[in-house]
Every structure is written in structure tokens, then in C-alpha cells.
Design a protein around this motif. Structure first.
Motif, PDB file in Angstrom:
ATOM      1  N   PRO A  68      46.793  20.171   5.650  1.00  0.00           N
ATOM      2  CA  PRO A  68      47.074  20.012   4.227  1.00  0.00           C
ATOM      3  C   PRO A  68      46.750  21.288   3.449  1.00  0.00           C
ATOM      4  CG  PRO A  68      45.133  18.731   4.864  1.00  0.00           C
ATOM      5  CD  PRO A  68      45.702  19.330   6.112  1.00  0.00           C
ATOM      6  N   ILE A  69      47.484  21.488   2.358  1.00  0.00           N
ATOM      7  CA  ILE A  69      47.253  22.628   1.475  1.00  0.00           C
ATOM      8  C   ILE A  69      46.790  22.072   0.138  1.00  0.00           C
ATOM      9  CG2 ILE A  69      48.277  24.633   0.333  1.00  0.00           C
ATOM     10  CD1 ILE A  69      50.391  24.615   2.616  1.00  0.00           C
ATOM     11  N   GLU A  70      45.571  22.426  -0.253  1.00  0.00           N
ATOM     12  CA  GLU A  70      45.040  21.963  -1.534  1.00  0.00           C
ATOM     13  C   GLU A  70      45.697  22.736  -2.670  1.00  0.00           C
ATOM     14  OE1 GLU A  70      40.800  22.358  -1.257  1.00  0.00           O
ATOM     15  OE2 GLU A  70      40.626  20.548  -0.035  1.00  0.00           O
ATOM     16  N   SER A  71      45.601  22.200  -3.860  1.00  0.00           N
ATOM     17  CA  SER A  71      46.283  22.768  -5.027  1.00  0.00           C
ATOM     18  C   SER A  71      45.887  24.211  -5.336  1.00  0.00           C
ATOM     19  CB  SER A  71      46.054  21.888  -6.249  1.00  0.00           C
ATOM     20  OG  SER A  71      44.669  21.811  -6.540  1.00  0.00           O
ATOM     21  N   ASP A  72      44.714  24.612  -4.899  1.00  0.00           N
ATOM     22  CA  ASP A  72      44.286  25.987  -5.176  1.00  0.00           C
ATOM     23  C   ASP A  72      44.641  26.938  -4.031  1.00  0.00           C
ATOM     24  OD1 ASP A  72      42.496  25.152  -3.263  1.00  0.00           O
ATOM     25  OD2 ASP A  72      40.723  25.851  -4.328  1.00  0.00           O
ATOM     26  N   SER A  73      45.614  26.517  -3.189  1.00  0.00           N
ATOM     27  CA  SER A  73      46.098  27.333  -2.063  1.00  0.00           C
ATOM     28  C   SER A  73      45.113  27.445  -0.912  1.00  0.00           C
ATOM     29  CB  SER A  73      46.526  28.728  -2.525  1.00  0.00           C
ATOM     30  OG  SER A  73      47.684  28.637  -3.309  1.00  0.00           O
ATOM     31  N   THR A  74      44.244  26.461  -0.760  1.00  0.00           N
ATOM     32  CA  THR A  74      43.329  26.429   0.369  1.00  0.00           C
ATOM     33  C   THR A  74      43.922  25.549   1.464  1.00  0.00           C
ATOM     34  OG1 THR A  74      41.403  26.716  -1.063  1.00  0.00           O
ATOM     35  CG2 THR A  74      40.997  25.815   1.122  1.00  0.00           C
ATOM     36  N   ILE A  75      44.063  26.121   2.656  1.00  0.00           N
ATOM     37  CA  ILE A  75      44.546  25.376   3.819  1.00  0.00           C
ATOM     38  C   ILE A  75      43.326  24.746   4.485  1.00  0.00           C
ATOM     39  CG2 ILE A  75      45.692  25.579   6.059  1.00  0.00           C
ATOM     40  CD1 ILE A  75      47.105  28.117   4.801  1.00  0.00           C
ATOM     41  N   VAL A  76      43.416  23.458   4.800  1.00  0.00           N
ATOM     42  CA  VAL A  76      42.265  22.720   5.314  1.00  0.00           C
ATOM     43  C   VAL A  76      42.535  22.254   6.746  1.00  0.00           C
ATOM     44  CG1 VAL A  76      40.768  20.716   4.984  1.00  0.00           C
ATOM     45  CG2 VAL A  76      41.724  21.905   2.992  1.00  0.00           C
ATOM     46  N   TYR A  77      41.618  22.594   7.651  1.00  0.00           N
ATOM     47  CA  TYR A  77      41.663  22.033   9.005  1.00  0.00           C
ATOM     48  C   TYR A  77      40.335  21.344   9.258  1.00  0.00           C
ATOM     49  CZ  TYR A  77      42.157  21.256  13.948  1.00  0.00           C
ATOM     50  OH  TYR A  77      42.236  20.641  15.175  1.00  0.00           O
ATOM     51  N   ASP A  78      40.388  20.032   9.463  1.00  0.00           N
ATOM     52  CA  ASP A  78      39.201  19.202   9.648  1.00  0.00           C
ATOM     53  C   ASP A  78      39.139  18.745  11.102  1.00  0.00           C
ATOM     54  OD1 ASP A  78      37.188  17.277   9.608  1.00  0.00           O
ATOM     55  OD2 ASP A  78      37.863  16.382   7.727  1.00  0.00           O
ATOM     56  N   PHE A  79      38.068  19.103  11.807  1.00  0.00           N
ATOM     57  CA  PHE A  79      37.918  18.724  13.210  1.00  0.00           C
ATOM     58  C   PHE A  79      37.941  17.205  13.390  1.00  0.00           C
ATOM     59  CE2 PHE A  79      35.975  22.498  15.640  1.00  0.00           C
ATOM     60  CZ  PHE A  79      36.652  23.408  14.867  1.00  0.00           C
ATOM     61  N   MET A  80      37.552  16.442  12.370  1.00  0.00           N
ATOM     62  CA  MET A  80      37.570  14.977  12.472  1.00  0.00           C
ATOM     63  C   MET A  80      38.989  14.450  12.621  1.00  0.00           C
ATOM     64  SD  MET A  80      34.566  13.714  12.596  1.00  0.00           S
ATOM     65  CE  MET A  80      34.692  12.006  12.120  1.00  0.00           C
ATOM     66  N   GLN A  81      39.981  15.199  12.156  1.00  0.00           N
ATOM     67  CA  GLN A  81      41.364  14.777  12.281  1.00  0.00           C
ATOM     68  C   GLN A  81      41.874  14.935  13.708  1.00  0.00           C
ATOM     69  OE1 GLN A  81      42.866  13.229   9.697  1.00  0.00           O
ATOM     70  NE2 GLN A  81      40.874  13.487   8.755  1.00  0.00           N
ATOM     71  N   ASN A  82      41.214  15.791  14.486  1.00  0.00           N
ATOM     72  CA  ASN A  82      41.580  15.964  15.885  1.00  0.00           C
ATOM     73  C   ASN A  82      40.315  16.249  16.680  1.00  0.00           C
ATOM     74  OD1 ASN A  82      42.567  16.614  18.416  1.00  0.00           O
ATOM     75  ND2 ASN A  82      44.421  17.497  17.562  1.00  0.00           N
ATOM     76  N   GLU A  83      39.766  15.216  17.284  1.00  0.00           N
ATOM     77  CA  GLU A  83      38.509  15.349  18.009  1.00  0.00           C
ATOM     78  C   GLU A  83      38.641  16.175  19.286  1.00  0.00           C
ATOM     79  OE1 GLU A  83      36.844  11.456  18.450  1.00  0.00           O
ATOM     80  OE2 GLU A  83      36.559  11.223  16.294  1.00  0.00           O
ATOM     81  N   ASN A  84      39.862  16.573  19.654  1.00  0.00           N
ATOM     82  CA  ASN A  84      40.088  17.403  20.842  1.00  0.00           C
ATOM     83  C   ASN A  84      40.053  18.893  20.538  1.00  0.00           C
ATOM     84  OD1 ASN A  84      40.468  15.231  22.637  1.00  0.00           O
ATOM     85  ND2 ASN A  84      42.541  14.972  21.878  1.00  0.00           N
ATOM     86  N   THR A  85      39.678  19.263  19.329  1.00  0.00           N
ATOM     87  CA  THR A  85      39.702  20.674  18.936  1.00  0.00           C
ATOM     88  C   THR A  85      38.812  21.530  19.821  1.00  0.00           C
ATOM     89  OG1 THR A  85      40.199  20.105  16.647  1.00  0.00           O
ATOM     90  CG2 THR A  85      39.286  22.288  17.043  1.00  0.00           C
ATOM     91  N   ALA A  86      37.599  21.089  20.094  1.00  0.00           N
ATOM     92  CA  ALA A  86      36.611  21.924  20.798  1.00  0.00           C
ATOM     93  C   ALA A  86      36.172  21.302  22.126  1.00  0.00           C
ATOM     94  CB  ALA A  86      35.410  22.163  19.898  1.00  0.00           C
ATOM     95  N   VAL A  87      37.119  20.828  22.923  1.00  0.00           N
ATOM     96  CA  VAL A  87      36.750  20.183  24.181  1.00  0.00           C
ATOM     97  C   VAL A  87      36.652  21.154  25.357  1.00  0.00           C
ATOM     98  CG1 VAL A  87      37.640  17.918  23.520  1.00  0.00           C
ATOM     99  CG2 VAL A  87      39.135  19.521  24.700  1.00  0.00           C
ATOM    100  N   VAL A  88      37.160  22.359  25.190  1.00  0.00           N
ATOM    101  CA  VAL A  88      37.175  23.345  26.270  1.00  0.00           C
ATOM    102  C   VAL A  88      36.338  24.553  25.866  1.00  0.00           C
ATOM    103  CG1 VAL A  88      38.648  24.853  27.651  1.00  0.00           C
ATOM    104  CG2 VAL A  88      39.504  22.620  26.934  1.00  0.00           C
ATOM    105  N   GLU A  89      35.450  24.973  26.743  1.00  0.00           N
ATOM    106  CA  GLU A  89      34.612  26.142  26.472  1.00  0.00           C
ATOM    107  C   GLU A  89      35.408  27.432  26.669  1.00  0.00           C
ATOM    108  OE1 GLU A  89      30.865  27.800  28.822  1.00  0.00           O
ATOM    109  OE2 GLU A  89      30.430  25.882  27.816  1.00  0.00           O
TER     110      GLU A  89
END
Length: 116
Positions: A68-89
Motif C-alpha cells: 500500500p501507498i499512504e497519502s504522504d507517498s510512503t510505501i508500506v511493507y508489513d511482515f505480518m502481511q506475509n509471514e514468509n518474508t524472513a524464513v530463509v537465512e
């Protein structure tokens, strides 16, 4: 789980990784708040644009997610939206692509690194 927010700016004119962010294996509490600049000047993302984060893992696999892109032009990536983000070292090359609001064509791609 410890929650943390990482706010950083990526310049659209730089063609290599601009920041390295340490992440713990299995972490789901991180949020990336990403702003863009164009030659050091803050970039206002036009309404209707899309942002996609592609994470290239050291295993040769990748993860893609629209952000998502917030109104102030901030792009947001939330690890809670994809719990597979950090599964590999290892070193994860992250590619943030901004698509135009009119044609859907690529406006810019910016890079950063996650060290898991």
C-alpha cells in the motif's frame, strides 16, 4: 515478538542496493516505511500508482507482494502481511518497483538488502 518500524528513503536514480537492514529468521514484527526521492529530491507518488516489492532469496526463490501507498507517498511493507518474508537465512536482494497510475508501466525500481 518485538515490533519495529524501519523508515528509509530510496533514490530512484541509484542502480544498486542503498541500505542493508538486519532481520531475524522468522521475524514477523517488522514494518518497512519507504519513501522515494529523485536525485535527492522527495518524490510525490501520483495517486493510483502501484508499488511491488520483490524479495530475491539466496535459495533462488522469490517473494512478491503489492504494498500500500499512504497519502504522504510512503510505501508500506508489513511482515505480518506475509509471514514468509524472513524464513530463509542469508542475503536477500529486495527490489521495489513503482508502476505508473496511467499506463501501468514501470516508473522506477529501487533496491535495498535484507540480511536475515
Amino acid at each position: 515478538m518485538i515490533s519495529s518500524k524501519h523508515r528509509f528513503t530510496l533514490d530512484m536514480q541509484v542502480k544498486h542496493s542503498q541500505i542493508a537492514i538486519p532481520v531475524t529468521v522468522g521475524d514477523t514484527g517488522k514494518v518497512f516505511l519507504i519513501n522515494l526521492s529523485d536525485g535527492g529530491v522527495p518524490y510525490k507518488i501520483p495517486d493510483g500508482s502501484l508499488a511491488m516489492l520483490t524479495i530475491h532469496r539466496p535459495t533462488g526463490t522469490h517473494l512478491q507482494a503489492f504494498c500500500p501507498i499512504e497519502s504522504d507517498s510512503t510505501i508500506v511493507y508489513d511482515f505480518m502481511q506475509n509471514e514468509n518474508t524472513a524464513v530463509v537465512e542469508g542475503i536477500h536482494d529486495c527490489e521495489l518497483t513503482l508502476y505508473g497510475h496511467v499506463s501501468g508501466s514501470v516508473v522506477s525500481t529501487a533496491w535495498f538488502t535484507m540480511v536475515v
